[in-house]
Enzyme design. Structure first.
Site, PDB file in Angstrom:
ATOM      1  N   ASN A 193      -3.511  -3.190   9.031  1.00 46.83           N
ATOM      2  CA  ASN A 193      -4.363  -2.137   8.465  1.00 46.83           C
ATOM      3  C   ASN A 193      -4.512  -0.922   9.364  1.00 46.83           C
ATOM      4  OD1 ASN A 193      -4.674  -3.964   6.430  1.00 46.83           O
ATOM      5  ND2 ASN A 193      -6.877  -4.237   6.679  1.00 46.83           N
ATOM      6  N   ASP A 204       7.020  -4.817   3.925  1.00 47.80           N
ATOM      7  CA  ASP A 204       7.100  -5.695   2.756  1.00 47.80           C
ATOM      8  C   ASP A 204       6.561  -5.002   1.514  1.00 47.80           C
ATOM      9  OD1 ASP A 204       4.547  -6.079   4.352  1.00 47.80           O
ATOM     10  OD2 ASP A 204       3.981  -7.047   2.475  1.00 47.80           O
ATOM     11  N   ASN A 220      -1.708  -1.378   2.647  1.00 51.86           N
ATOM     12  CA  ASN A 220      -2.672  -0.903   3.637  1.00 51.86           C
ATOM     13  C   ASN A 220      -2.016  -0.347   4.897  1.00 51.86           C
ATOM     14  OD1 ASN A 220      -4.833  -1.584   1.991  1.00 51.86           O
ATOM     15  ND2 ASN A 220      -5.048  -3.625   2.877  1.00 51.86           N
TER      16      ASN A 220
END
Length: 245
Positions: free
Chosen positions: A69, A94, A115
């Site tokens: 994040n 990913d 994120n």
């Protein structure tokens, strides 16, 4: 690409996140490290990295240590240290919206709910940076996205992921030499139709030539790492605390 190319594989640090779906970008970095003979031997608070050359271009390989994040913190550090802007970056990560084993390159784009990419966009101040997305598939019914991306690949997915990691690394090498448009034209298609351009890629005079069979050895080591992750999963070590999603 011109100037220094900064190749960043997104993921979460620490052994409990190794071999998870969210860390497939790190798998590509490991393979590129072997193929380009650039050791990831420098540990900084924001990233583990290595520098070298490919086809006479300076290349930085980096794995953020900031958790997914906050990936932008590592990217901000790398740009401040090595110079450049979003066009110098290649971000590998990913993507749930793509089937396992499929890859997709783009020259720019939104975060699409990822994120880590959202954090990178905030750090760079825009969406104009190349990226390589590796499909991991969508979570099955009843499994939340956080638990899915922090889980490990099953036997059926593993072979497809191995192929995707190989193609993603080849795509990055192509991008470094021929640019993002050529790489997109070559790799944004059926993977069965893609030829690896690396055999005809000139090596930097400072780099010894790759020995024959090096890709096979890298693939075998990667297979062993994924298999090891599956063994850990079977022993019940799959439940993560969600810190890295």
């Amino acid at each position: 690409m011109s100037d220094t190319a900064i190749i960043v594989g997104l993921g979460n640090p620490g052994p409990r996140f190794a071999d998870t779906r969210h860390n497939v970008g790190w798998k590509v970095l490991d393979l590129l490290s072997e193929q380009l003979q650039i050791s990831l031997n420098e540990r900084r608070p924001k990233a583990v990295l290595g520098t070298g050359y490919h086809a006479d271009q300076r290349v930085v390989l980096a794995k953020p240590r900031t958790f997914m994040n906050n990936s932008g913190e590592a990217v901000e550090y790398l740009l401040a240290r090595f110079g450049g802007n979003g066009r110098n970056l290649v971000i590998i990560y990913d993507e749930m919206a793509r089937l396992p084993g499929r890859i997709r390159l783009r020259a720019a784009g939104s975060d699409a709910g990822h994120n880590g990419i959202r954090s990178v966009i905030q750090a760079v101040g825009g969406t104009g940076f190349p990226r390589v997305r590796i499909g991991i598939g969508a979570p099955p019914a009843g499994l939340v996205a956080r638990d899915y991306v922090l889980g490990r690949f099953d036997d059926q997915e593993s072979e497809a992921i191995l192929g995707a990691v190989d193609r993603a690394a080849a795509a990055v090498r192509c991008l470094l030499v021929e640019g993002i448009d050529a790489a997109m034209n070559r790799f944004n298609q059926d993977p069965k139709a893609v030829d690896d351009p690396s055999e005809s890629t000139p090596q930097s005079p400072s780099q010894p030539p790759r020995s024959e069979g090096s890709d096979t050895g890298s693939r075998s080591r990667l297979q062993g790492k994924i298999s090891s992750g599956q063994d850990e999963q079977r022993r019940g070590n799959t439940h993560q605390n969600g810190q890295g999603h």
